[in-house]
Design a protein around this motif. Structure first.
Motif, PDB file in Angstrom:
ATOM      1  N   GLU A  87      -4.312  -3.755  -1.451  1.00 36.65           N
ATOM      2  CA  GLU A  87      -4.030  -4.752  -2.631  1.00 36.65           C
ATOM      3  C   GLU A  87      -4.540  -4.570  -4.058  1.00 36.65           C
ATOM      4  OE1 GLU A  87      -4.077  -9.072  -0.597  1.00 36.65           O
ATOM      5  OE2 GLU A  87      -5.905  -7.966  -0.628  1.00 36.65           O
ATOM      6  N   TYR A  88      -5.770  -3.999  -3.855  1.00 41.66           N
ATOM      7  CA  TYR A  88      -6.426  -3.363  -5.389  1.00 41.66           C
ATOM      8  C   TYR A  88      -5.612  -2.497  -6.007  1.00 41.66           C
ATOM      9  CZ  TYR A  88      -9.942  -2.419  -8.873  1.00 41.66           C
ATOM     10  OH  TYR A  88     -10.438  -2.070  -9.887  1.00 41.66           O
ATOM     11  N   ARG A  89      -5.248  -1.340  -5.014  1.00 38.52           N
ATOM     12  CA  ARG A  89      -4.426  -0.253  -5.678  1.00 38.52           C
ATOM     13  C   ARG A  89      -3.064  -0.548  -6.311  1.00 38.52           C
ATOM     14  NH1 ARG A  89      -5.453   5.001  -4.163  1.00 38.52           N
ATOM     15  NH2 ARG A  89      -3.218   5.474  -3.607  1.00 38.52           N
ATOM     16  N   ALA A  90      -2.451  -1.696  -5.585  1.00 39.36           N
ATOM     17  CA  ALA A  90      -1.193  -1.970  -6.036  1.00 39.36           C
ATOM     18  C   ALA A  90      -1.616  -2.874  -7.395  1.00 39.36           C
ATOM     19  CB  ALA A  90      -0.468  -2.926  -5.279  1.00 39.36           C
ATOM     20  N   PHE A  91      -2.574  -3.572  -7.508  1.00 42.50           N
ATOM     21  CA  PHE A  91      -3.090  -4.447  -8.775  1.00 42.50           C
ATOM     22  C   PHE A  91      -3.360  -3.353  -9.698  1.00 42.50           C
ATOM     23  CE2 PHE A  91      -6.941  -6.121 -10.842  1.00 42.50           C
ATOM     24  CZ  PHE A  91      -6.409  -7.342 -11.206  1.00 42.50           C
ATOM     25  N   THR A  92      -3.935  -2.052  -9.399  1.00 41.41           N
ATOM     26  CA  THR A  92      -4.299  -1.400 -10.534  1.00 41.41           C
ATOM     27  C   THR A  92      -3.265  -0.505 -10.805  1.00 41.41           C
ATOM     28  OG1 THR A  92      -6.548  -1.116  -9.458  1.00 41.41           O
ATOM     29  CG2 THR A  92      -5.808   0.687 -10.774  1.00 41.41           C
ATOM     30  N   GLN A  93      -2.005   0.052  -9.988  1.00 37.30           N
ATOM     31  CA  GLN A  93      -1.102   0.715 -10.432  1.00 37.30           C
ATOM     32  C   GLN A  93      -0.312  -0.108 -11.591  1.00 37.30           C
ATOM     33  OE1 GLN A  93      -0.096   3.562  -8.801  1.00 37.30           O
ATOM     34  NE2 GLN A  93       1.151   3.723 -10.434  1.00 37.30           N
ATOM     35  N   ILE A  94      -0.064  -1.278 -11.713  1.00 39.23           N
ATOM     36  CA  ILE A  94       0.277  -1.778 -12.799  1.00 39.23           C
ATOM     37  C   ILE A  94      -0.022  -1.375 -14.179  1.00 39.23           C
ATOM     38  CG2 ILE A  94       1.105  -3.854 -14.141  1.00 39.23           C
ATOM     39  CD1 ILE A  94       0.957  -5.181 -11.087  1.00 39.23           C
ATOM     40  N   ARG A  95      -1.744  -1.175 -14.087  1.00 43.19           N
ATOM     41  CA  ARG A  95      -2.215  -1.086 -15.348  1.00 43.19           C
ATOM     42  C   ARG A  95      -2.277   0.461 -15.703  1.00 43.19           C
ATOM     43  NH1 ARG A  95      -3.579  -5.365 -13.021  1.00 43.19           N
ATOM     44  NH2 ARG A  95      -4.693  -6.899 -14.083  1.00 43.19           N
ATOM     45  N   ILE A  96      -1.849   1.164 -14.576  1.00 37.88           N
ATOM     46  CA  ILE A  96      -1.917   2.886 -14.900  1.00 37.88           C
ATOM     47  C   ILE A  96      -0.490   3.147 -15.468  1.00 37.88           C
ATOM     48  CG2 ILE A  96      -1.421   5.058 -13.613  1.00 37.88           C
ATOM     49  CD1 ILE A  96      -4.254   4.337 -13.034  1.00 37.88           C
ATOM     50  N   GLU A  97       0.699   2.331 -14.830  1.00 38.61           N
ATOM     51  CA  GLU A  97       1.983   2.652 -15.373  1.00 38.61           C
ATOM     52  C   GLU A  97       1.973   1.898 -17.010  1.00 38.61           C
ATOM     53  OE1 GLU A  97       4.462   0.360 -12.637  1.00 38.61           O
ATOM     54  OE2 GLU A  97       4.251   1.979 -11.226  1.00 38.61           O
ATOM     55  N   ALA A  98       1.489   0.886 -17.223  1.00 37.61           N
ATOM     56  CA  ALA A  98       1.360   0.403 -18.753  1.00 37.61           C
ATOM     57  C   ALA A  98       0.841   1.245 -19.543  1.00 37.61           C
ATOM     58  CB  ALA A  98       0.569  -0.875 -18.853  1.00 37.61           C
ATOM     59  N   LEU A  99      -0.360   1.855 -18.942  1.00 39.67           N
ATOM     60  CA  LEU A  99      -0.974   2.823 -20.237  1.00 39.67           C
ATOM     61  C   LEU A  99      -0.304   4.064 -20.366  1.00 39.67           C
ATOM     62  CD1 LEU A  99      -3.412   4.061 -21.536  1.00 39.67           C
ATOM     63  CD2 LEU A  99      -4.266   4.668 -19.308  1.00 39.67           C
ATOM     64  N   ASN A 100       0.452   4.598 -19.238  1.00 34.56           N
ATOM     65  CA  ASN A 100       1.326   5.774 -19.547  1.00 34.56           C
ATOM     66  C   ASN A 100       2.464   5.489 -20.213  1.00 34.56           C
ATOM     67  OD1 ASN A 100       0.063   7.693 -18.074  1.00 34.56           O
ATOM     68  ND2 ASN A 100       0.982   7.280 -16.006  1.00 34.56           N
TER      69      ASN A 100
END
Length: 399
Positions: free
Chosen positions: A245-258
């Motif tokens: 769950e946390y990885r999915a939650f974090t993935q959004i933040r990674i994609e926004a940064l990229n």
């Protein structure tokens, strides 16, 4: 011939008493502090020279352009950007007084800062002023009450001009220098009263902060993206989520940064994450191994992370099984901001050597765990940078 180990730091360095006093006065009335801009510029020039004299390979402005009005300040790296963003209003609520939020399976949310799981587990220690736990003074944080926009063009150009002046005066190349800037995921941790969803709010921040990233990199400097939230958010979710769950939650933040970094050359980007820089137990921190592959997805050439922190020092071993992509380098913390004990150069060299033997000495930049400014005494910060350089020189003889 020895391979020289380069040195840097995480960004924030102690401000002078004069600069802190002037910044504090400006909070009351900017008109009452004539000569502030000249003081800031001269302070940055002097600081860059001091970094050169110490032997720091990759310097910055100490984040002096990110206003700090107290000698102890754990949040300047973060709250500087709110003065550069439109659509925000102060709510009057202090950071630690925000109401707690509870998550549900499949719908995890950040709780309040005062309701962190580490803070709950050691509540007596956190609330005891004599325990040694430090989180800095309370601070008001804003809420987004309308569409957000970047308004910091003048401030970022000032920061660029100041650090360039310092680099030129000290004999560095412009490309040696960097400036810190906030990540969308960390910026979006304030209250959202306008956007329809958390994800929409994060992507709005990506568009806002891209302007700052572009200004810094188009000036020929490197931008360091500061995003403790990638690791730190884990402790701020109640109840504890699954790693998936946390990885999915974090993935959004990674994609926004990229998205915010699109088109910017990776060699002009370095990324910093940590588990929050407060001085506390940190027993509820997420293992770095659970997110290191996500961190490596970020479009950056260098990755800086805590590695001297005693809760995470053992994690150098993850590089035995994690392949560093070609053309990338790591910037591990080799000296800690969380202790007044100054590390011995031999220990510094040993810590560097662990990483260098796994990823190659040319792919290691020795650094600090987090910013030293606002967290430890200036004299101790200076000694830690001295021992960092001495240890790097010693480690260089081993290759």
């Amino acid at each position: 011939m020895a391979t020289p180990i380069r040195t840097s730091h995480a960004g924030s360095l102690p401000r002078t008493k004069e600069l802190i006093a002037a910044t504090a006065a400006r909070k009351e009335n900017p008109q009452d502090v004539p000569g502030y801009e000249a003081l800031l510029r001269d302070s940055v020039i002097d600081l860059v020279k001091r970094q050169k004299d110490l032997g720091i390979s990759i310097p910055n402005d100490g984040e002096y352009g990110h206003a700090m009005a107290n000698e102890i300040d754990y949040g300047a790296w973060w709250h500087y950007v709110f003065a550069r963003t439109g659509g925000l209003e102060l709510t009057g609520a202090e950071l630690w007084e925000q109401p707690a939020v509870r998550s549900e399976p499949g719908n995890i949310k950040l709780t309040s800062f005062g309701d962190r799981r580490d803070r709950r587990l050691f509540e007596d220690a956190y609330t005891d002023p004599n325990s040694g736990i430090t989180t800095g003074p309370p601070a008001q944080f804003p809420a987004a009450t309308g569409p957000i926009s970047y308004t910091g063009q003048e401030q970022v150009q000032r920061d660029i001009a100041n650090v360039k002046a310092g680099l030129e005066a000290a004999g560095y190349a412009i490309s040696d220098g960097y400036l810190n800037s906030l990540a969308p995921g960390s910026a979006a941790r304030i209250e959202n009263k306008h956007y329809a969803s958390e994800e929409e709010f994060i992507w709005a921040w990506a568009d806002v902060l891209r302007e700052e990233y572009l200004a810094i990199t188009e000036a020929g400097l490197t931008v360091q993206i500061d995003d403790p939230s990638i690791a730190e958010n884990w402790d701020q979710i109640n109840p504890e989520p699954t790693v998936e769950e946390y990885r999915a939650f974090t993935q959004i933040r990674i994609e926004a940064l990229n998205h915010a970094l699109r088109g910017i050359p990776e060699e002009q980007v370095r990324f910093h994450t940590c588990w929050g820089s407060w001085h506390g137990p940190h027993v509820t921190d997420l293992p770095f191994a659970d997110i290191v592959d996500l961190v490596l997805q970020i479009n950056a050439a260098g990755y800086t992370f805590e590695a001297a922190n005693v809760r995470h020092e053992h994690e150098w071993r993850i590089w035995e099984d994690t392949t560093l992509p070609e053309g990338k380098h790591i910037i591990p913390g080799i000296v800690s901001h969380a202790t007044n004990v100054v590390e011995h150069p031999e220990l510094v060299a040993d810590r560097i050597e662990r990483f260098a033997r796994l990823v190659g000495p040319e792919n290691v930049v020795a650094s600090t765990d987090c910013g030293l400014g606002g967290r430890i005494h200036p004299q101790i910060a200076h000694a830690k940078l001295e021992t960092l350089v001495a240890g790097a020189e010693l480690a260089s003889t081993r290759f």
